[in-house]
Design an enzyme around this catalytic site. Sequence first.
Site, PDB file in Angstrom:
ATOM      1  N   ASP A  18      -2.781  -7.265  -5.302  1.00 48.13           N
ATOM      2  CA  ASP A  18      -2.767  -6.193  -4.415  1.00 48.13           C
ATOM      3  C   ASP A  18      -1.589  -5.360  -5.019  1.00 48.13           C
ATOM      4  O   ASP A  18      -0.606  -5.897  -5.748  1.00 48.13           O
ATOM      5  CB  ASP A  18      -2.157  -6.406  -2.977  1.00 48.13           C
ATOM      6  CG  ASP A  18      -2.157  -5.336  -1.958  1.00 48.13           C
ATOM      7  OD1 ASP A  18      -3.032  -4.374  -2.385  1.00 48.13           O
ATOM      8  OD2 ASP A  18      -1.025  -5.294  -1.550  1.00 48.13           O
ATOM      9  N   SER A  19      -1.247  -4.311  -4.619  1.00 44.62           N
ATOM     10  CA  SER A  19      -0.139  -3.507  -5.079  1.00 44.62           C
ATOM     11  C   SER A  19       1.135  -3.909  -4.606  1.00 44.62           C
ATOM     12  O   SER A  19       2.111  -3.631  -5.091  1.00 44.62           O
ATOM     13  CB  SER A  19      -0.592  -1.882  -4.671  1.00 44.62           C
ATOM     14  OG  SER A  19      -0.466  -2.008  -3.216  1.00 44.62           O
ATOM     15  N   CYS A  81      -6.559  -4.747  -2.875  1.00 42.49           N
ATOM     16  CA  CYS A  81      -6.043  -3.526  -2.859  1.00 42.49           C
ATOM     17  C   CYS A  81      -7.396  -2.384  -2.962  1.00 42.49           C
ATOM     18  O   CYS A  81      -8.040  -2.454  -3.903  1.00 42.49           O
ATOM     19  CB  CYS A  81      -5.033  -3.188  -3.905  1.00 42.49           C
ATOM     20  SG  CYS A  81      -4.577  -1.566  -3.977  1.00 42.49           S
ATOM     21  N   GLU A 163       4.540  -1.226   7.256  1.00 42.50           N
ATOM     22  CA  GLU A 163       5.646  -1.702   6.440  1.00 42.50           C
ATOM     23  C   GLU A 163       6.994  -1.756   7.392  1.00 42.50           C
ATOM     24  O   GLU A 163       7.920  -2.664   7.195  1.00 42.50           O
ATOM     25  CB  GLU A 163       5.850  -1.154   5.118  1.00 42.50           C
ATOM     26  CG  GLU A 163       4.672  -1.205   4.141  1.00 42.50           C
ATOM     27  CD  GLU A 163       4.983  -1.373   2.538  1.00 42.50           C
ATOM     28  OE1 GLU A 163       6.069  -1.071   2.212  1.00 42.50           O
ATOM     29  OE2 GLU A 163       3.957  -1.619   1.943  1.00 42.50           O
ATOM     30  N   CYS A 194      -7.850  -0.081   3.862  1.00 43.85           N
ATOM     31  CA  CYS A 194      -6.728  -0.112   3.173  1.00 43.85           C
ATOM     32  C   CYS A 194      -6.172  -1.560   3.892  1.00 43.85           C
ATOM     33  O   CYS A 194      -6.181  -1.717   4.946  1.00 43.85           O
ATOM     34  CB  CYS A 194      -5.547   0.995   3.675  1.00 43.85           C
ATOM     35  SG  CYS A 194      -3.997   0.770   3.036  1.00 43.85           S
ATOM     36  N   HIS A 196      -3.232  -2.390   4.638  1.00 45.57           N
ATOM     37  CA  HIS A 196      -2.243  -2.454   5.696  1.00 45.57           C
ATOM     38  C   HIS A 196      -2.980  -2.196   7.133  1.00 45.57           C
ATOM     39  O   HIS A 196      -2.125  -2.473   8.287  1.00 45.57           O
ATOM     40  CB  HIS A 196      -1.165  -1.167   5.447  1.00 45.57           C
ATOM     41  CG  HIS A 196      -0.450  -1.592   4.390  1.00 45.57           C
ATOM     42  ND1 HIS A 196      -0.811  -1.950   3.037  1.00 45.57           N
ATOM     43  CD2 HIS A 196       1.195  -1.609   4.281  1.00 45.57           C
ATOM     44  CE1 HIS A 196       0.393  -2.084   2.360  1.00 45.57           C
ATOM     45  NE2 HIS A 196       1.457  -1.782   3.124  1.00 45.57           N
TER      46      HIS A 196
HETATM   47  N1  DGL Z   1      -2.939  -1.728  -1.224  1.00 44.58           N
HETATM   48  C1  DGL Z   1      -3.127  -0.344  -0.976  1.00 44.58           C
HETATM   49  C2  DGL Z   1      -4.654  -0.253  -0.353  1.00 44.58           C
HETATM   50  O1  DGL Z   1      -5.206  -1.002  -0.012  1.00 44.58           O
HETATM   51  C3  DGL Z   1      -2.352   0.368   0.049  1.00 44.58           C
HETATM   52  C4  DGL Z   1      -0.766   0.354  -0.429  1.00 44.58           C
HETATM   53  C5  DGL Z   1      -0.583   1.399  -1.656  1.00 44.58           C
HETATM   54  O2  DGL Z   1      -0.743   2.655  -1.664  1.00 44.58           O
HETATM   55  O3  DGL Z   1      -0.513   0.636  -2.803  1.00 44.58           O
HETATM   56  O4  DGL Z   1      -5.165   0.813  -0.807  1.00 44.58           O
END
Ligand code: DGL
Length: 288
Positions: A18-19, A81, A163, A194, A196
Amino acid sequence: LLPSPSNDRAELPIAVFDSGVGGLTVLEALRKRLPTEDLVYLGDTARVPYGTRSPDTVVRYASRVAGHLWGRGIKALVVACNTATTWALEQLEIEGKRRGIPVLGVIEPGVDKALAVTATGRIGVIGTEGTIRGARYETLLRGKRPGVEVVSVACPLFVALAEEGWTEGPVLDLVADRYLAPLRGKVDTLILGCTHYPLLRAGIGRALPGVVLVDSATSMAEAVARALPPLGLSARRASGNMMLLATDNRERFLALGERFLDEPVDDVEIVDLEAGEEWLEHLRAVAP
Ligand code: DGL
């Protein structure tokens, strides 16, 4: 008696990428669904967020993260991600195929789940700017069921709220109300596109009463559970371990991680993805 090479492979970990910390929602779902598997998670916290970056940059970042994970010895790569799946899944699949490692992106399982639960064929998608602009959800939904109606909305502030820990309360309700207004009365199913957003489920649900929320984390875990056995890649040990890696800011990862993983996070190893590249550059310079 030596185990056969294919048996060895089944005991390697599944990598989850993930990012940042958000993909821990997918890791949590995988741990629950596949408790005997070893899991290695890499959050690219040095380069987060991916959601506002250009496609080329996301492909470059994702490829670099995958490069590190292939090198560790893994049996499958899960792209948790949504933004990375939107822009980089094809590239990662090509790289995975070359190595004989299956690559699974988070979008398709969410699409299949939404199509299975919608009664009216009117589906909403929310995600980062990149995920909505790339329209991979929309393309797959329409590809699998022509005639489906899709309304997509980017909700960038949701990442910050999750977050920050503002997962309940008036600020979430205001933001959710404003973002989700275009979906009200238009959809019966909403894909939380997403990493989050599962944390904001309650507020999102309040803004869209009666709408079924599809969480891509649990759909992803189901898809991985289905993909491994036919490939002979299911681990046979009694219980699996989890290893957490990030590219920056150990303290922030530990502080936020617990909320996303829903259990205490006591250690994360910081890895430097550029170190390998600098070394390669050096090798190229001395031995062109
Ligand atoms: N992990 C990213 C997603 O699911 C969200 C956070 C980001 O913008 O890196 O798109």
